[in-house]
Scaffold this active site. Structure first.
Site, PDB file in Angstrom:
ATOM      1  CB  THR A  58       3.452  -8.636  16.181  1.00 26.84           C
ATOM      2  OG1 THR A  58       2.702  -7.174  15.042  1.00 26.84           O
ATOM      3  CG2 THR A  58       4.433  -9.472  14.324  1.00 26.84           C
TER       4      THR A  58
ATOM      5  CE  LYS B 124       0.474  -6.459  18.335  1.00 29.43           C
ATOM      6  NZ  LYS B 124       0.431  -5.073  18.920  1.00 29.43           N
TER       7      LYS B 124
ATOM      8  CG  ASN C 148       2.591  -7.402  23.244  1.00 30.08           C
ATOM      9  OD1 ASN C 148       2.265  -8.158  24.414  1.00 30.08           O
ATOM     10  ND2 ASN C 148       3.521  -6.498  23.882  1.00 30.08           N
TER      11      ASN C 148
ATOM     12  CG  ASP D 203       1.546  -3.683  22.517  1.00 32.24           C
ATOM     13  OD1 ASP D 203       2.886  -3.488  22.082  1.00 32.24           O
ATOM     14  OD2 ASP D 203       0.016  -4.338  21.321  1.00 32.24           O
TER      15      ASP D 203
ATOM     16  N   GLY E 198      -9.647   0.973  15.783  1.00 33.90           N
ATOM     17  CA  GLY E 198      -9.500  -0.751  15.427  1.00 33.90           C
ATOM     18  C   GLY E 198      -8.005  -1.260  16.941  1.00 33.90           C
ATOM     19  N   GLY E 199      -7.388  -2.965  16.586  1.00 36.57           N
ATOM     20  CA  GLY E 199      -6.664  -2.890  17.839  1.00 36.57           C
ATOM     21  C   GLY E 199      -5.956  -2.279  18.797  1.00 36.57           C
TER      22      GLY E 199
ATOM     23  N   GLY F 229       6.449   6.181  16.916  1.00 40.65           N
ATOM     24  CA  GLY F 229       6.189   5.378  17.883  1.00 40.65           C
ATOM     25  C   GLY F 229       7.560   4.313  18.789  1.00 40.65           C
TER      26      GLY F 229
HETATM   27  P1  ATR Z   1      -4.573  -1.809  13.906  1.00 40.56           P
HETATM   28  O1  ATR Z   1      -5.426  -3.088  14.848  1.00 40.56           O
HETATM   29  O2  ATR Z   1      -3.541  -1.720  13.432  1.00 40.56           O
HETATM   30  O3  ATR Z   1      -5.828  -0.786  15.152  1.00 40.56           O
HETATM   31  P2  ATR Z   1      -7.248  -1.914  12.587  1.00 40.56           P
HETATM   32  O4  ATR Z   1      -8.403  -3.093  13.411  1.00 40.56           O
HETATM   33  O5  ATR Z   1      -7.145  -2.171  11.097  1.00 40.56           O
HETATM   34  O6  ATR Z   1      -5.901  -2.270  12.865  1.00 40.56           O
HETATM   35  O7  ATR Z   1      -7.716  -0.657  12.502  1.00 40.56           O
HETATM   36  C1  ATR Z   1      -7.885   0.679  11.989  1.00 40.56           C
HETATM   37  C2  ATR Z   1      -7.454   1.755  12.284  1.00 40.56           C
HETATM   38  O8  ATR Z   1      -6.859   2.855  11.537  1.00 40.56           O
HETATM   39  C3  ATR Z   1      -8.758   2.076  12.175  1.00 40.56           C
HETATM   40  O9  ATR Z   1      -9.599   2.681  13.179  1.00 40.56           O
HETATM   41  C4  ATR Z   1      -9.177   2.558  11.333  1.00 40.56           C
HETATM   42  O10 ATR Z   1     -10.020   3.422  10.309  1.00 40.56           O
HETATM   43  P3  ATR Z   1     -11.968   2.664  10.272  1.00 40.56           P
HETATM   44  O11 ATR Z   1     -12.510   1.991  11.260  1.00 40.56           O
HETATM   45  O12 ATR Z   1     -12.780   4.381   9.731  1.00 40.56           O
HETATM   46  O13 ATR Z   1     -11.539   2.269   9.384  1.00 40.56           O
HETATM   47  C5  ATR Z   1      -7.688   3.862  10.534  1.00 40.56           C
HETATM   48  N1  ATR Z   1      -7.529   4.829   9.865  1.00 40.56           N
HETATM   49  C6  ATR Z   1      -7.071   3.335   8.855  1.00 40.56           C
HETATM   50  N2  ATR Z   1      -6.305   3.799   7.641  1.00 40.56           N
HETATM   51  C7  ATR Z   1      -6.704   5.184   7.785  1.00 40.56           C
HETATM   52  C8  ATR Z   1      -6.754   6.497   7.171  1.00 40.56           C
HETATM   53  N3  ATR Z   1      -6.851   6.633   5.645  1.00 40.56           N
HETATM   54  N4  ATR Z   1      -8.245   7.930   7.731  1.00 40.56           N
HETATM   55  C9  ATR Z   1      -8.398   7.873   9.250  1.00 40.56           C
HETATM   56  N5  ATR Z   1      -8.465   6.231   9.544  1.00 40.56           N
HETATM   57  C10 ATR Z   1      -7.551   5.567   9.138  1.00 40.56           C
END
Ligand code: ATR
Length: 280
Positions: free
Chosen positions: A65, A69, A90, A106, A133-134, A243
């Site tokens: 996790t 990952k 994962n 996932d 994101g991921g 989730g």
């Molecule tokens: P993960 O692996 O959990 O997806 P990540 O790669 O850091 O983590 O991606 C986080 C995602 O949540 C991204 O899509 C991020 O948007 P940005 O690409 O613009 O950063 C989104 N995110 C995080 N906080 C947010 C918020 N307060 N409002 C909208 N989108 C948010």
């Protein structure tokens, strides 16, 4: 490792909050499998060494996790297609010949929860996936395999949404936009894959995208409703789910890979949500 039960663990940093040991111990009891499953808190700089050590001393499988990952891909001898497409894994499986297989369960977990547990149709539907994101990346290919009319990826940072859509364009109809470019037609299904819930925030997508018939799903979970689930209900959506089911279903798929038997998830999901409601 004769005389010892098969060893499994979840490796992350931090990982103390993980529900995986609870879930896998219930799976093991239910299916009469003898195994142990523990937490491994390992910082990034020690990840490779600790994973090799775990398997060298007889470990059979790991869940991987955050934040490892993507890093874990490099340790595998073979990757499943879904892990390759997700760009992350994962699950690690130690095979008889000593090689490591990497998988990502996932997306399968989300699809199983949505379509089987919650009975949400995806085929022919318009899906909004919030986040790029991921977490979002891992579920796009499994969702496209169900042949939605299209998936729109919406992200605060528009370029990341466009890049992600382009990466999956060969697999189906998928487009990526910023929050301000989404039109006003409500979607059939909206999935929150942002990390916004973790900090108690909401993604800034227009409220017009949420209709009375819209099913909303938050990949995040927590005690009580997540902010996104609360918001979707306030906006009058048909149904909104956190989730927990995805968490249990991805675990069941890992368990099946390791043990060759797929546990029943409904009783474990009930126990897990009961435990989460009672704790903290
Ligand atoms: P993960 O692996 O959990 O997806 P990540 O790669 O850091 O983590 O991606 C986080 C995602 O949540 C991204 O899509 C991020 O948007 P940005 O690409 O613009 O950063 C989104 N995110 C995080 N906080 C947010 C918020 N307060 N409002 C909208 N989108 C948010």
């Amino acid at each position: 490792m004769e005389g010892r039960v098969d060893q499994y663990a979840v490796v992350g940093h931090p990982v103390a909050h993980s529900f995986s040991p609870f879930i896998h111990s219930l799976f093991a009891r239910q299916t009469d499998q003898s195994l142990s499953y523990r937490l491994m808190d390992v910082p990034p700089e020690r990840f490779t060494e600790q994973v090799y050590e775990f398997f060298a001393s007889g470990g059979r499988g790991l869940n991987v996790t955050l934040p490892h990952k993507t890093r874990a891909l490099a340790l595998t001898h073979e990757l499943t297609e879904r892990a390759r497409l997700a760009g992350a894994l994962n699950t690690l499986v130690s095979r008889r010949d000593g090689t490591l297989l990497g998988d990502n369960t996932d997306g399968a977990g989300l699809v199983q929860d949505l379509t089987v547990n919650l009975r949400v149709p995806i085929r022919g539907r318009r899906i909004l996936l919030i986040g790029a994101g991921g977490a979002a990346r891992g579920v796009i290919a499994p969702l496209l395999a169900l042949e939605p009319q299209r998936i729109v990826i919406a992200n605060r940072t528009a370029e990341r949404a466009a890049a992600l859509a382009a990466a999956f364009g060969a697999l189906g109809a998928v487009q990526g936009y910023g929050f301000g470019e989404l039109g006003a037609q409500p979607f059939d299904v909206i999935i929150n894959a942002t990390s916004a819930s973790l900090s108690g925030e909401l993604p800034g997508v227009p409220v017009g995208l949420f209709g009375a018939h819209t099913f909303c799903y938050d990949m995040a979970y927590g005690r009580g409703d997540t902010p996104f689930v609360r918001w979707a209900r306030e906006l009058g959506c048909r149904e909104a789910a956190p989730g927990w089911g995805m968490l249990v279903e991805q675990a069941a798929e890992s368990f099946r890979l390791w043990r060759g038997v797929r546990p029943l998830t409904a009783p474990v999901l009930a126990a897990l949500t009961g435990r989460a409601a009672a704790s903290g």
